[in-house]
Scaffold this active site. Structure first.
Site, PDB file in Angstrom:
ATOM      1  N   ASN A 138       0.689  -1.233  -0.044  1.00  0.00           N
ATOM      2  CA  ASN A 138      -0.021   0.006   0.006  1.00  0.00           C
ATOM      3  C   ASN A 138       0.923   1.294   0.099  1.00  0.00           C
ATOM      4  OD1 ASN A 138       0.901  -0.589   2.635  1.00  0.00           O
ATOM      5  ND2 ASN A 138      -0.764   0.311   3.574  1.00  0.00           N
ATOM      6  N   ASP A 383       3.048  -5.786  11.919  1.00  0.00           N
ATOM      7  CA  ASP A 383       2.171  -4.854  11.164  1.00  0.00           C
ATOM      8  C   ASP A 383       2.489  -3.493  11.293  1.00  0.00           C
ATOM      9  OD1 ASP A 383       0.167  -3.410   9.655  1.00  0.00           O
ATOM     10  OD2 ASP A 383      -1.477  -3.892  10.877  1.00  0.00           O
TER      11      ASP A 383
HETATM   12 ZN   LIG Z   1      -3.869  -4.747   7.595  1.00  0.00          ZN
END
Ligand SMILES: [Zn+2]
Length: 519
Positions: A138, A383
């Protein structure tokens, strides 16, 4: 190194500081003396020894007192000590483990270099003990065609860090959830798999196509499991804490729905493409983990990871609680009431706690730990989601989602070890052999170096981390190498200071006070 770090001295043979000393327990050895010509980050480690430390090798399933020698970038010897030599050594001091592998991080380049770059992210990784990192797509532009991975590789070369950078390609063009990305070209360019992380794979139909095509290349689809209808407008986990704080809820059903959709589609696709693979990342709820547990028992090729923050923190932190998740569990395993317990010590609505999926209840955190202990969760992934101050200094519900977590992952897991919730060897395995084992199940990369077992392997390029469980450090904006200072642990002390990280035989990080390697 300071004497309090002994036993477990590190030294560089041949340097003035270590001359004549065996670096044995209690001795200062090469304490505090920087080798005159130590290697810089990126340079091959010429000579480095750790004496009388605690070694953890998750591939052999072995831990105990031992010593290692690195020479010319190669892990030359691993010696397990016995008898009198091992006397007095335990797992509470200096630990040597294989370098960590993070399957889920956001380094923000290209597109959001104010929040993180390949260089700053790699420095943060090495400071956290990581030697391999898989980046999510992303970025801006999204990693949906090979040109973007070339830009990332150019940044890796320019940065000079030896931390291994891998990447997932986008499932959909522009991560827009409509058309598939250039998956074949991305596979040829060497992506590790496909994900639209930041968002779920939008529709079951798109997921079906993605699993099918990715499966043809022997690569997985990594899904961020979220039912966007159920989570629309959400600010925090739907439950008691969000109700009292007046935050819009992200319900458990939003994750359960998405996981069950993903598993049903996977089962279907496998009839046409037996190499289809699904990995569910940052699973956060007890109910969704139960679905994964059952799917694994039924033989579906699914794996999953959990994050340090979903293991150790809970939604009550948003109200101002600062106890670990296991301290917030009642005797019957249910979540305690932070208001009734009088544990609200911090200012509420700290936006560093806004993350997606949201921090859940202490009972969900306990379920994440149970999943790690019984193998339902194959790995811990961070993350790592750095953000700029401006993206976080807003109302809670408007703040960007994410925690800058790579440098605190080890300390958070060690807090669980210190509390006797998690064995040290399991914590290390979740950061090393666990992620390697996931990747080894992806046929397209199973035979490549990425899927190497990640133990303390004699004769292989040194890929390891040395940390001291007895040495506590304070999380501050200054101690974090990441550009992202968005950590809810700022101000907190963690154990397990990382002294040294070597990636692929090259120096990745060295604690300035413990410098003891030689170039
Ligand atoms: Zn995620």
């Amino acid at each position: 190194m300071s004497p309090k770090r002994a036993p477990g001295s590190t030294r560089s043979a041949g340097s003035a500081g270590s001359a004549g000393s065996a670096g044995s327990a209690g001795s200062a050895g090469s304490a505090g003396k920087r080798a005159a010509a130590g290697p810089r980050v990126g340079q091959t480690v010429g000579r480095f020894e750790v004496e009388k430390a605690w070694l953890v090798d998750p591939v052999l399933g072995r831990e105990g007192p031992g010593e290692i020698v690195v020479a010319d970038g190669i892990l030359e010897s691993v010696v397990w000590l016995k008898g009198a030599e091992a006397a007095g050594l335990d797992d509470k001091g200096v630990v040597v483990a294989p370098g960590f592998f993070d399957l889920h991080a956001h380094f923000r380049e290209p597109g959001f270099e104010d929040a993180e770059t390949i260089a700053s992210g790699s420095a943060a990784a090495a400071h956290g003990g990581y030697t391999s990192v898989a980046l999510m797509p992303n970025t801006s532009p999204a990693l949906d065609e090979p040109g973007v991975i070339e830009r990332i590789r150019a940044a890796v070369r320019a940065g000079g860090s030896p931390v291994e950078i891998l990447a997932f390609g986008a499932v959909s063009a522009g991560r827009a959830g409509e058309q598939l990305s250039a998956m074949g070209e991305l596979a040829d360019a060497g992506v590790l798999g496909f994900s639209d992380d930041g968002a779920p794979v939008r529709t079951p139909k798109l997921l079906r196509s993605a699993l099918l095509y990715a499966g043809m290349f022997g690569l997985p689809v990594v899904d961020h499991a979220e039912d966007l209808e159920l989570s629309e407008g959400a600010e925090a986990h739907e439950g008691y804490v969000a109700s009292i704080l007046g935050l819009a809820g992200w319900p458990v059903a939003g994750e359960v729905n998405a996981v069950s959709r993903d598993l049903a589609v996977l089962e279907d696709v496998l009839r046409d493409e037996p190499r289809a693979r699904l990995h569910l990342t940052h699973v956060s709820t007890s109910a969704a983990l139960d679905l994964v547990r059952r799917a694994k028992a039924a033989g579906l090729p699914v794996t999953c990871d959990v994050t340090p923050h979903h293991l150790a923190l809970a939604d009550e932190w948003i109200a101002g609680a600062r106890r670990w998740s296991w301290e917030a569990l009642g005797a019957d395993g249910t979540s305690r009431d932070p208001w009734a317990d009088g544990v609200l010590v911090a200012t509420p609505y700290d936006t560093a706690l806004r993350v997606n999926p949201p921090l859940r209840t202490p009972a969900d955190a306990a379920a994440c730990l149970a999943a790690l202990l019984d193998g339902t969760a194959d790995a811990v992934a961070t993350d790592h989601a750095p953000h700029t101050v401006v993206d976080k200094e807003v109302e809670f519900g408007r703040a960007s989602n994410g925690i800058s977590g790579m440098e605190t992952a080890l300390g958070v897991l060690l807090a669980m070890v210190d509390a006797d919730r998690l064995p040290l060897a399991r914590a290390i395995a979740a950061l090393t052999a666990g992620p390697a084992g996931i990747v080894a199940r992806w046929p397209g990369v199973a035979a490549t170096p990425v899927a190497r077992p990640r133990g303390l392997t004699e004769g292989a390029p040194a890929d390891l981390v040395v940390f001291d469980r007895a040495d506590r450090w304070r999380v501050t904006p200054e101690t974090l190498r990441s550009k992202g200072k968005n950590s809810p642990l700022l101000g907190r002390e963690l154990s397990g200071r990382v002294l040294l990280t070597i990636a692929g035989g090259r120096l990745a990080y060295e604690d300035p006070e413990a410098a003891s390697t030689e170039g």
